[in-house]
Motif scaffolding. Sequence first.
Motif, PDB file in Angstrom:
ATOM      1  N   CYS A  79      97.552 110.561  65.011  1.00 45.48           N
ATOM      2  CA  CYS A  79      97.241 109.226  64.513  1.00 45.48           C
ATOM      3  C   CYS A  79      95.771 108.932  64.799  1.00 45.48           C
ATOM      4  CB  CYS A  79      98.128 108.198  65.209  1.00 45.48           C
ATOM      5  SG  CYS A  79      97.848 106.495  64.661  1.00 45.48           S
ATOM      6  N   ASN A  80      95.143 108.261  63.863  1.00 47.68           N
ATOM      7  CA  ASN A  80      93.720 107.936  63.986  1.00 47.68           C
ATOM      8  C   ASN A  80      93.478 106.464  63.710  1.00 47.68           C
ATOM      9  OD1 ASN A  80      91.159 107.510  61.975  1.00 47.68           O
ATOM     10  ND2 ASN A  80      90.619 108.791  63.724  1.00 47.68           N
ATOM     11  N   ALA A  81      92.569 105.885  64.451  1.00 50.60           N
ATOM     12  CA  ALA A  81      92.097 104.526  64.170  1.00 50.60           C
ATOM     13  C   ALA A  81      90.583 104.566  64.043  1.00 50.60           C
ATOM     14  CB  ALA A  81      92.512 103.564  65.279  1.00 50.60           C
ATOM     15  N   ASP A  82      90.102 104.036  62.925  1.00 44.54           N
ATOM     16  CA  ASP A  82      88.664 103.932  62.674  1.00 44.54           C
ATOM     17  C   ASP A  82      88.241 102.544  63.137  1.00 44.54           C
ATOM     18  OD1 ASP A  82      86.584 104.462  59.706  1.00 44.54           O
ATOM     19  OD2 ASP A  82      86.165 103.445  61.580  1.00 44.54           O
ATOM     20  N   TYR A  83      87.519 102.490  64.228  1.00 42.33           N
ATOM     21  CA  TYR A  83      87.175 101.241  64.907  1.00 42.33           C
ATOM     22  C   TYR A  83      85.722 100.902  64.604  1.00 42.33           C
ATOM     23  CZ  TYR A  83      86.244  98.197  68.954  1.00 42.33           C
ATOM     24  OH  TYR A  83      85.879  97.168  69.779  1.00 42.33           O
ATOM     25  N   ARG A  84      85.478  99.667  64.149  1.00 35.16           N
ATOM     26  CA  ARG A  84      84.121  99.279  63.778  1.00 35.16           C
ATOM     27  C   ARG A  84      83.811  97.899  64.332  1.00 35.16           C
ATOM     28  NH1 ARG A  84      83.409 101.524  57.533  1.00 35.16           N
ATOM     29  NH2 ARG A  84      84.411 103.531  57.920  1.00 35.16           N
ATOM     30  N   THR A  85      82.665  97.807  65.022  1.00 31.56           N
ATOM     31  CA  THR A  85      82.220  96.518  65.528  1.00 31.56           C
ATOM     32  C   THR A  85      80.728  96.576  65.777  1.00 31.56           C
ATOM     33  OG1 THR A  85      82.520  94.843  67.242  1.00 31.56           O
ATOM     34  CG2 THR A  85      82.743  97.133  67.931  1.00 31.56           C
ATOM     35  N   ARG A  86      80.015  95.529  65.354  1.00 34.00           N
ATOM     36  CA  ARG A  86      78.577  95.412  65.609  1.00 34.00           C
ATOM     37  C   ARG A  86      77.828  96.686  65.228  1.00 34.00           C
ATOM     38  NH1 ARG A  86      79.141  92.750  71.663  1.00 34.00           N
ATOM     39  NH2 ARG A  86      80.394  90.958  71.032  1.00 34.00           N
ATOM     40  N   GLY A  87      78.156  97.223  64.050  1.00 35.27           N
ATOM     41  CA  GLY A  87      77.465  98.412  63.574  1.00 35.27           C
ATOM     42  C   GLY A  87      77.858  99.697  64.257  1.00 35.27           C
ATOM     43  N   ARG A  88      78.798  99.652  65.148  1.00 36.53           N
ATOM     44  CA  ARG A  88      79.235 100.852  65.865  1.00 36.53           C
ATOM     45  C   ARG A  88      80.564 101.320  65.285  1.00 36.53           C
ATOM     46  NH1 ARG A  88      82.013 101.921  70.909  1.00 36.53           N
ATOM     47  NH2 ARG A  88      82.461  99.695  71.109  1.00 36.53           N
ATOM     48  N   ILE A  89      80.657 102.581  65.069  1.00 38.90           N
ATOM     49  CA  ILE A  89      81.873 103.173  64.540  1.00 38.90           C
ATOM     50  C   ILE A  89      82.391 104.202  65.541  1.00 38.90           C
ATOM     51  CG2 ILE A  89      82.894 104.527  62.664  1.00 38.90           C
ATOM     52  CD1 ILE A  89      80.662 103.476  60.848  1.00 38.90           C
ATOM     53  N   LYS A  90      83.678 104.126  65.810  1.00 36.32           N
ATOM     54  CA  LYS A  90      84.264 105.062  66.769  1.00 36.32           C
ATOM     55  C   LYS A  90      85.659 105.432  66.308  1.00 36.32           C
ATOM     56  CE  LYS A  90      85.511 105.564  71.664  1.00 36.32           C
ATOM     57  NZ  LYS A  90      84.790 106.846  71.857  1.00 36.32           N
ATOM     58  N   ASP A  91      85.992 106.694  66.433  1.00 38.98           N
ATOM     59  CA  ASP A  91      87.338 107.165  66.120  1.00 38.98           C
ATOM     60  C   ASP A  91      88.170 107.236  67.398  1.00 38.98           C
ATOM     61  OD1 ASP A  91      86.140 109.320  63.557  1.00 38.98           O
ATOM     62  OD2 ASP A  91      87.569 107.666  63.321  1.00 38.98           O
ATOM     63  N   TYR A  92      89.376 106.724  67.290  1.00 42.17           N
ATOM     64  CA  TYR A  92      90.347 106.873  68.372  1.00 42.17           C
ATOM     65  C   TYR A  92      91.492 107.746  67.873  1.00 42.17           C
ATOM     66  CZ  TYR A  92      88.019 103.223  71.039  1.00 42.17           C
ATOM     67  OH  TYR A  92      87.091 102.491  71.753  1.00 42.17           O
ATOM     68  N   TRP A  93      92.052 108.524  68.799  1.00 43.72           N
ATOM     69  CA  TRP A  93      93.104 109.466  68.435  1.00 43.72           C
ATOM     70  C   TRP A  93      94.318 109.314  69.343  1.00 43.72           C
ATOM     71  CZ3 TRP A  93      92.347 112.251  64.079  1.00 43.72           C
ATOM     72  CH2 TRP A  93      91.036 112.387  63.619  1.00 43.72           C
ATOM     73  N   GLY A  94      95.487 109.539  68.754  1.00 47.01           N
ATOM     74  CA  GLY A  94      96.691 109.632  69.558  1.00 47.01           C
ATOM     75  C   GLY A  94      96.799 111.004  70.189  1.00 47.01           C
ATOM     76  N   GLN A  95      97.882 111.200  70.922  1.00 50.32           N
ATOM     77  CA  GLN A  95      98.037 112.442  71.661  1.00 50.32           C
ATOM     78  C   GLN A  95      98.545 113.587  70.777  1.00 50.32           C
ATOM     79  OE1 GLN A  95     100.138 109.950  71.700  1.00 50.32           O
ATOM     80  NE2 GLN A  95     102.240 110.722  71.705  1.00 50.32           N
ATOM     81  N   GLY A  96      99.025 113.257  69.591  1.00 51.92           N
ATOM     82  CA  GLY A  96      99.517 114.278  68.677  1.00 51.92           C
ATOM     83  C   GLY A  96     101.016 114.466  68.786  1.00 51.92           C
ATOM     84  N   THR A  97     101.634 114.745  67.658  1.00 50.87           N
ATOM     85  CA  THR A  97     103.068 115.017  67.640  1.00 50.87           C
ATOM     86  C   THR A  97     103.309 116.223  66.730  1.00 50.87           C
ATOM     87  OG1 THR A  97     105.274 114.052  67.276  1.00 50.87           O
ATOM     88  CG2 THR A  97     103.537 113.380  65.740  1.00 50.87           C
ATOM     89  N   GLN A  98     104.156 117.117  67.183  1.00 49.11           N
ATOM     90  CA  GLN A  98     104.395 118.368  66.461  1.00 49.11           C
ATOM     91  C   GLN A  98     105.388 118.153  65.332  1.00 49.11           C
ATOM     92  OE1 GLN A  98     103.054 121.643  67.042  1.00 49.11           O
ATOM     93  NE2 GLN A  98     104.052 122.043  65.077  1.00 49.11           N
ATOM     94  N   VAL A  99     105.024 118.657  64.159  1.00 46.65           N
ATOM     95  CA  VAL A  99     105.936 118.710  63.019  1.00 46.65           C
ATOM     96  C   VAL A  99     106.088 120.180  62.639  1.00 46.65           C
ATOM     97  CG1 VAL A  99     106.233 118.161  60.580  1.00 46.65           C
ATOM     98  CG2 VAL A  99     105.377 116.418  62.161  1.00 46.65           C
ATOM     99  N   THR A 100     107.319 120.649  62.631  1.00 44.64           N
ATOM    100  CA  THR A 100     107.599 122.040  62.286  1.00 44.64           C
ATOM    101  C   THR A 100     108.594 122.071  61.133  1.00 44.64           C
ATOM    102  OG1 THR A 100     107.231 122.752  64.561  1.00 44.64           O
ATOM    103  CG2 THR A 100     108.393 124.272  63.109  1.00 44.64           C
ATOM    104  N   VAL A 101     108.219 122.755  60.063  1.00 50.27           N
ATOM    105  CA  VAL A 101     109.082 122.870  58.891  1.00 50.27           C
ATOM    106  C   VAL A 101     109.483 124.333  58.750  1.00 50.27           C
ATOM    107  CG1 VAL A 101     109.330 122.436  56.432  1.00 50.27           C
ATOM    108  CG2 VAL A 101     107.812 120.983  57.810  1.00 50.27           C
ATOM    109  N   SER A 102     110.765 124.580  58.843  1.00 51.56           N
ATOM    110  CA  SER A 102     111.265 125.957  58.750  1.00 51.56           C
ATOM    111  C   SER A 102     111.625 126.291  57.306  1.00 51.56           C
ATOM    112  CB  SER A 102     112.488 126.128  59.648  1.00 51.56           C
ATOM    113  OG  SER A 102     113.535 125.285  59.214  1.00 51.56           O
ATOM    114  N   SER A 103     111.436 127.546  56.970  1.00 52.45           N
ATOM    115  CA  SER A 103     111.720 127.976  55.581  1.00 52.45           C
ATOM    116  C   SER A 103     113.164 128.391  55.411  1.00 52.45           C
ATOM    117  CB  SER A 103     110.804 129.137  55.212  1.00 52.45           C
ATOM    118  OG  SER A 103     110.954 130.196  56.119  1.00 52.45           O
TER     119      SER A 103
END
Length: 119
Positions: A95-119
């Motif tokens: 998950c990502n959040a694009d954070y913007r304030t006072r001309g500053r841009i910063k990306d925040y990230w979650g810890q990640g979650t695994q998705v596995t698709v089997s054939s």
Amino acid sequence: QVQLVESGGGLVQSGGSLRLSCSASGDIDNIYSMGWYREAPGKRREQVAIIITDDSTNYGDSVRGRFTISRGNAQNTVNLQMNSLKPEDTAVYYCNADYRTRGRIKDYWGQGTQVTVSS
């Protein structure tokens, strides 16, 4: 500062569906967009889907028509409904959040979650 907590993910067979959710906390009023990226082994992180403050959305070419991003009941949550999953969708989803304030841009990230698709 923004904190992101993800839920969902797991193992599913090809053609199946999964739903990811992400909840943001902290300075959420300055979040410009939220979305999902994924990273498969040996590949670069790629955009999956994002939703902007005006509720417009953007999807990666490989998921367009199969995945849907939407807001949850709370403003600070986003969901990713993934249908018709393929083995090539297997990755860690962030998950990502694009954070913007006072001309500053910063990306925040979650810890990640695994998705596995089997054939």
